[in-house]
Design an enzyme around this catalytic site. Structure first.
Site, PDB file in Angstrom:
ATOM      1  N   LYS A  96       0.763  -1.784   0.233  1.00 35.22           N
ATOM      2  CA  LYS A  96       0.097   0.411  -0.143  1.00 35.22           C
ATOM      3  C   LYS A  96       0.629   1.342   0.434  1.00 35.22           C
ATOM      4  O   LYS A  96       2.178   1.330   0.398  1.00 35.22           O
ATOM      5  CB  LYS A  96      -0.644  -0.004   1.523  1.00 35.22           C
ATOM      6  CG  LYS A  96      -2.000  -0.915   1.028  1.00 35.22           C
ATOM      7  CD  LYS A  96      -3.163  -0.319   2.446  1.00 35.22           C
ATOM      8  CE  LYS A  96      -3.822  -1.504   1.899  1.00 35.22           C
ATOM      9  NZ  LYS A  96      -3.827  -3.200   2.054  1.00 35.22           N
ATOM     10  N   ASP A 130      -1.529  -2.092  -4.446  1.00 33.61           N
ATOM     11  CA  ASP A 130      -3.174  -1.803  -3.140  1.00 33.61           C
ATOM     12  C   ASP A 130      -3.697  -0.827  -3.770  1.00 33.61           C
ATOM     13  O   ASP A 130      -3.113   0.008  -3.795  1.00 33.61           O
ATOM     14  CB  ASP A 130      -3.289  -2.273  -1.844  1.00 33.61           C
ATOM     15  CG  ASP A 130      -2.898  -4.234  -1.824  1.00 33.61           C
ATOM     16  OD1 ASP A 130      -2.935  -4.900  -2.877  1.00 33.61           O
ATOM     17  OD2 ASP A 130      -3.156  -4.604  -0.187  1.00 33.61           O
ATOM     18  N   ARG A 181      -5.830  -5.344 -10.495  1.00 34.51           N
ATOM     19  CA  ARG A 181      -6.541  -6.168 -10.071  1.00 34.51           C
ATOM     20  C   ARG A 181      -8.198  -5.977  -9.689  1.00 34.51           C
ATOM     21  O   ARG A 181      -7.937  -4.924  -9.329  1.00 34.51           O
ATOM     22  CB  ARG A 181      -6.136  -6.872  -8.279  1.00 34.51           C
ATOM     23  CG  ARG A 181      -7.018  -7.718  -7.581  1.00 34.51           C
ATOM     24  CD  ARG A 181      -6.954  -7.316  -6.276  1.00 34.51           C
ATOM     25  NE  ARG A 181      -5.466  -7.872  -5.552  1.00 34.51           N
ATOM     26  CZ  ARG A 181      -3.976  -6.686  -4.781  1.00 34.51           C
ATOM     27  NH1 ARG A 181      -4.259  -6.255  -4.285  1.00 34.51           N
ATOM     28  NH2 ARG A 181      -3.568  -7.807  -4.492  1.00 34.51           N
ATOM     29  N   LYS A 184     -14.546  -4.838  -5.776  1.00 30.79           N
ATOM     30  CA  LYS A 184     -15.521  -4.418  -5.276  1.00 30.79           C
ATOM     31  C   LYS A 184     -15.249  -2.886  -4.675  1.00 30.79           C
ATOM     32  O   LYS A 184     -16.022  -2.070  -4.912  1.00 30.79           O
ATOM     33  CB  LYS A 184     -16.814  -5.131  -4.593  1.00 30.79           C
ATOM     34  CG  LYS A 184     -16.547  -6.369  -5.497  1.00 30.79           C
ATOM     35  CD  LYS A 184     -18.361  -6.953  -4.637  1.00 30.79           C
ATOM     36  CE  LYS A 184     -19.000  -7.792  -5.378  1.00 30.79           C
ATOM     37  NZ  LYS A 184     -20.167  -8.512  -4.627  1.00 30.79           N
ATOM     38  N   GLY A 185     -14.604  -2.886  -3.769  1.00 24.77           N
ATOM     39  CA  GLY A 185     -13.744  -1.704  -2.669  1.00 24.77           C
ATOM     40  C   GLY A 185     -14.435  -2.066  -1.624  1.00 24.77           C
ATOM     41  O   GLY A 185     -15.342  -2.561  -1.601  1.00 24.77           O
ATOM     42  N   ALA A 186     -13.416  -1.856  -0.116  1.00 25.61           N
ATOM     43  CA  ALA A 186     -13.050  -1.551   0.802  1.00 25.61           C
ATOM     44  C   ALA A 186     -13.342  -0.380   1.478  1.00 25.61           C
ATOM     45  O   ALA A 186     -13.703  -1.146   2.510  1.00 25.61           O
ATOM     46  CB  ALA A 186     -12.497  -2.304   1.425  1.00 25.61           C
ATOM     47  N   THR A 228     -12.885 -11.478  -6.135  1.00 33.15           N
ATOM     48  CA  THR A 228     -13.803 -11.654  -5.012  1.00 33.15           C
ATOM     49  C   THR A 228     -14.305 -13.102  -4.717  1.00 33.15           C
ATOM     50  O   THR A 228     -13.575 -13.820  -4.529  1.00 33.15           O
ATOM     51  CB  THR A 228     -14.614 -11.501  -6.442  1.00 33.15           C
ATOM     52  OG1 THR A 228     -16.878 -11.050  -6.090  1.00 33.15           O
ATOM     53  CG2 THR A 228     -15.063 -12.417  -7.560  1.00 33.15           C
ATOM     54  N   ARG A 290     -11.954  -3.504   8.481  1.00 35.41           N
ATOM     55  CA  ARG A 290     -12.272  -4.307   7.106  1.00 35.41           C
ATOM     56  C   ARG A 290     -12.821  -5.021   6.519  1.00 35.41           C
ATOM     57  O   ARG A 290     -14.023  -5.320   5.697  1.00 35.41           O
ATOM     58  CB  ARG A 290     -11.895  -3.825   5.771  1.00 35.41           C
ATOM     59  CG  ARG A 290     -11.055  -2.052   6.253  1.00 35.41           C
ATOM     60  CD  ARG A 290     -10.650  -1.619   4.594  1.00 35.41           C
ATOM     61  NE  ARG A 290      -9.134  -2.525   4.545  1.00 35.41           N
ATOM     62  CZ  ARG A 290      -8.053  -2.203   5.109  1.00 35.41           C
ATOM     63  NH1 ARG A 290      -7.674  -0.776   5.337  1.00 35.41           N
ATOM     64  NH2 ARG A 290      -7.015  -2.637   4.461  1.00 35.41           N
ATOM     65  N   ARG A 291     -12.497  -6.576   6.990  1.00 36.47           N
ATOM     66  CA  ARG A 291     -13.005  -7.722   6.050  1.00 36.47           C
ATOM     67  C   ARG A 291     -14.088  -7.874   7.275  1.00 36.47           C
ATOM     68  O   ARG A 291     -15.220  -9.211   7.074  1.00 36.47           O
ATOM     69  CB  ARG A 291     -12.307  -9.166   6.929  1.00 36.47           C
ATOM     70  CG  ARG A 291     -10.732  -9.223   6.602  1.00 36.47           C
ATOM     71  CD  ARG A 291     -10.589  -8.932   4.498  1.00 36.47           C
ATOM     72  NE  ARG A 291     -11.058  -8.351   3.768  1.00 36.47           N
ATOM     73  CZ  ARG A 291     -10.380  -6.929   3.503  1.00 36.47           C
ATOM     74  NH1 ARG A 291      -9.383  -7.231   4.195  1.00 36.47           N
ATOM     75  NH2 ARG A 291     -11.062  -6.235   2.436  1.00 36.47           N
TER      76      ARG A 291
HETATM   77  P1  FDA Z   1     -19.391  -9.310  -1.488  1.00 43.48           P
HETATM   78  O1  FDA Z   1     -18.824  -8.028  -0.421  1.00 43.48           O
HETATM   79  O2  FDA Z   1     -20.532  -9.350  -1.946  1.00 43.48           O
HETATM   80  O3  FDA Z   1     -19.536 -11.076  -0.985  1.00 43.48           O
HETATM   81  C1  FDA Z   1     -19.289 -11.941  -1.860  1.00 43.48           C
HETATM   82  C2  FDA Z   1     -20.293 -13.238  -0.557  1.00 43.48           C
HETATM   83  O4  FDA Z   1     -18.194 -13.279  -0.581  1.00 43.48           O
HETATM   84  C3  FDA Z   1     -20.703 -12.673   0.386  1.00 43.48           C
HETATM   85  O5  FDA Z   1     -21.345 -13.552   0.614  1.00 43.48           O
HETATM   86  C4  FDA Z   1     -19.582 -14.113   1.411  1.00 43.48           C
HETATM   87  O6  FDA Z   1     -20.212 -16.107   1.405  1.00 43.48           O
HETATM   88  C5  FDA Z   1     -18.278 -14.411   0.873  1.00 43.48           C
HETATM   89  N1  FDA Z   1     -16.955 -13.301   1.701  1.00 43.48           N
HETATM   90  C6  FDA Z   1     -17.177 -12.036   1.263  1.00 43.48           C
HETATM   91  N2  FDA Z   1     -15.997 -11.032   2.453  1.00 43.48           N
HETATM   92  C7  FDA Z   1     -15.920 -11.999   3.545  1.00 43.48           C
HETATM   93  C8  FDA Z   1     -15.847 -11.446   4.592  1.00 43.48           C
HETATM   94  N3  FDA Z   1     -14.569 -11.184   4.703  1.00 43.48           N
HETATM   95  N4  FDA Z   1     -15.885 -13.162   5.295  1.00 43.48           N
HETATM   96  C9  FDA Z   1     -16.428 -13.791   5.305  1.00 43.48           C
HETATM   97  N5  FDA Z   1     -17.019 -14.056   3.520  1.00 43.48           N
HETATM   98  C10 FDA Z   1     -17.043 -12.907   3.052  1.00 43.48           C
HETATM   99  N6  FDA Z   1     -10.216  -3.793  -1.486  1.00 43.48           N
HETATM  100  C11 FDA Z   1      -9.765  -2.767  -2.271  1.00 43.48           C
HETATM  101  O7  FDA Z   1     -10.664  -1.378  -1.250  1.00 43.48           O
HETATM  102  N7  FDA Z   1      -8.246  -2.159  -2.721  1.00 43.48           N
HETATM  103  C12 FDA Z   1      -7.932  -2.949  -2.783  1.00 43.48           C
HETATM  104  O8  FDA Z   1      -6.364  -3.123  -2.956  1.00 43.48           O
HETATM  105  C13 FDA Z   1      -8.191  -4.514  -2.489  1.00 43.48           C
HETATM  106  N8  FDA Z   1      -7.599  -5.958  -2.530  1.00 43.48           N
HETATM  107  C14 FDA Z   1      -8.126  -7.134  -2.766  1.00 43.48           C
HETATM  108  C15 FDA Z   1      -7.854  -8.855  -2.771  1.00 43.48           C
HETATM  109  C16 FDA Z   1      -8.467  -9.364  -3.007  1.00 43.48           C
HETATM  110  C17 FDA Z   1      -7.597 -10.763  -3.381  1.00 43.48           C
HETATM  111  C18 FDA Z   1      -9.136 -10.005  -2.847  1.00 43.48           C
HETATM  112  C19 FDA Z   1     -10.144 -11.008  -2.656  1.00 43.48           C
HETATM  113  C20 FDA Z   1     -10.317  -8.315  -2.431  1.00 43.48           C
HETATM  114  C21 FDA Z   1      -9.606  -7.182  -2.195  1.00 43.48           C
HETATM  115  N9  FDA Z   1     -10.509  -5.847  -1.627  1.00 43.48           N
HETATM  116  C22 FDA Z   1      -9.492  -5.123  -2.024  1.00 43.48           C
HETATM  117  C23 FDA Z   1     -11.286  -6.629  -1.316  1.00 43.48           C
HETATM  118  C24 FDA Z   1     -12.887  -6.111  -2.039  1.00 43.48           C
HETATM  119  O9  FDA Z   1     -12.573  -4.941  -2.008  1.00 43.48           O
HETATM  120  C25 FDA Z   1     -14.058  -6.804  -1.170  1.00 43.48           C
HETATM  121  O10 FDA Z   1     -13.969  -5.392   0.145  1.00 43.48           O
HETATM  122  C26 FDA Z   1     -13.858  -7.877  -0.807  1.00 43.48           C
HETATM  123  O11 FDA Z   1     -13.694  -8.889  -1.724  1.00 43.48           O
HETATM  124  C27 FDA Z   1     -14.775  -8.217   0.204  1.00 43.48           C
HETATM  125  O12 FDA Z   1     -16.148  -8.122  -1.460  1.00 43.48           O
HETATM  126  P2  FDA Z   1     -16.399  -9.470  -2.397  1.00 43.48           P
HETATM  127  O13 FDA Z   1     -16.121  -9.507  -4.063  1.00 43.48           O
HETATM  128  O14 FDA Z   1     -15.902 -10.741  -2.195  1.00 43.48           O
HETATM  129  O15 FDA Z   1     -18.517  -9.288  -2.530  1.00 43.48           O
END
Ligand code: FDA
Length: 309
Positions: A96, A130, A181, A184-186, A228, A290-291
């Site tokens: 980061k 990141d 990469r 969705k965004g955190a 994702t 954030r998780r």
């Molecule tokens: P969504 O949040 O809709 O979740 C879909 C399903 O996934 C949920 O129903 C659940 O089953 C599972 N799930 C998701 N999150 C979970 C959790 N914390 N615990 C348990 N189960 C979970 N963001 C960012 O802003 N900058 C970045 O650089 C990155 N880098 C990054 C790297 C990688 C490898 C990943 C996978 C994610 C990131 N992110 C990130 C985080 C990303 O923006 C996002 O917040 C999370 O991946 C959660 O979104 P999903 O796409 O999983 O979908």
């Protein structure tokens, strides 16, 4: 509302200092963090590699305030890159900008990241920068572009499907052959710059993901990571790949350490590339919060396991 509360808590310095030092906090963080030391992270990486899954190692830490802190974060990355080479791991690193001094000296941050990218280029590895909150978006993209021009193929960044600008940023980076990469965004972003509804974020994700694997410049694509755990989105990608005869190895799925291990294994068995993001280190608090923000049900899950153990 819970999401916003956890994101706000992730920025609370007092709670961060207290939690990172507490034994209970460290135990809870083990759900999403591979350990406190480089050695533990490398062991997790070896375990994951044995299952045919690649890794990206993230030495946790963000918002450093002094050059000494920025340099000590960088030293961990240099060590990790050497270890990846020495142990022949299928891994790269994620970093980061706020960890390398971006908040107080952007030139220093760029110099530090450039040294890490130079190391990765020399050792045939790769650095992913990141993406943090929107104040960093343009600077992160510009730094990535400058470094990619110097070290082609050795550096890439992350784009977030919740931002309106991401569709055009995708074209901008693909045209330069820069690996992206997509996530969705955190972070918490306002309605002036980001989609508020989950359905809109998901639709934008799918649209951009399909564009990434369809892009071709003189017959050459750009290898992108679809980050994702959303099975509905992954299903759409499976169908898109099948219908359009896209090579399953022309991209990879990426997931976070400790989340949906079943799905990771299934995708590998189906012939897709999968990479797991492995965070480690004592500065786990903002990442961990954030998780929880993404899935507040994790709080119940953690509490149940904590008392069970
Ligand atoms: P969504 O949040 O809709 O979740 C879909 C399903 O996934 C949920 O129903 C659940 O089953 C599972 N799930 C998701 N999150 C979970 C959790 N914390 N615990 C348990 N189960 C979970 N963001 C960012 O802003 N900058 C970045 O650089 C990155 N880098 C990054 C790297 C990688 C490898 C990943 C996978 C994610 C990131 N992110 C990130 C985080 C990303 O923006 C996002 O917040 C999370 O991946 C959660 O979104 P999903 O796409 O999983 O979908």
């Amino acid at each position: 509302m819970l999401r916003s509360a956890f994101i706000a808590l992730s920025q609370n310095k007092t709670l961060r200092a207290f939690s990172e030092r507490s034994t209970i906090g460290r135990r809870l963080s083990g759900r999403f963090v591979a350990g406190m030391s480089v050695e533990e992270a490398l062991a997790a990486c070896e375990r994951i590699n044995r299952e045919g899954i690649a890794a990206s190692l993230d030495s946790l830490g963000e918002s450093v305030t002094t050059e000494a802190e920025a340099r000590s974060s960088a030293a961990v990355y240099h060590r990790v890159l050497d270890d990846i080479g020495a142990r022949k791991l299928d891994a790269n690193v994620s970093i980061k900008l706020s960890q390398t001094g971006m908040d107080f000296d952007p030139e220093l941050a760029e110099r530090i990241v450039a040294e890490i990218v130079e190391h990765a280029a020399r050792t045939h590895s790769f650095v992913r920068i990141d993406m943090e909150g929107s104040p960093y978006t343009e600077a992160t993209i510009e730094i990535t572009e400058r470094l990619a021009a110097r070290y082609p193929g050795s550096v890439g960044t992350v784009l977030q499907a919740y931002l309106f600008r991401t569709e055009s940023d995708t074209e901008r980076l693909l045209e330069q052959g820069i690996r992206i990469r997509l996530c969705k965004g955190a972070y918490k972003e306002g309605p002036a710059i980001a989609f508020a509804a989950k359905s809109d974020v998901d639709a934008n994700y799918v649209k951009i993901m399909k564009r990434m694997v369809s892009f071709s410049n003189k017959g050459k694509g750009v290898f992108c990571g679809m980050a994702t755990h959303d099975e509905a989105i992954i299903d759409q990608m499976r169908a898109f790949v099948r219908t359009n005869s896209i090579d399953k190895r022309a991209f990879e799925f990426q997931m976070l350490y400790g989340i949906r291990r079943d799905l990771q294994r299934r995708l590998v068995a189906e012939g897709f590339g999968v990479r797991v993001y492995i965070p480690f280190g004592p500065e786990w608090y903002p990442y961990f919060m954030r998780r929880l923000a993404e899935r507040p049900a994790n709080v119940l899950f953690l509490a149940k396991n904590f008392f069970k153990n």
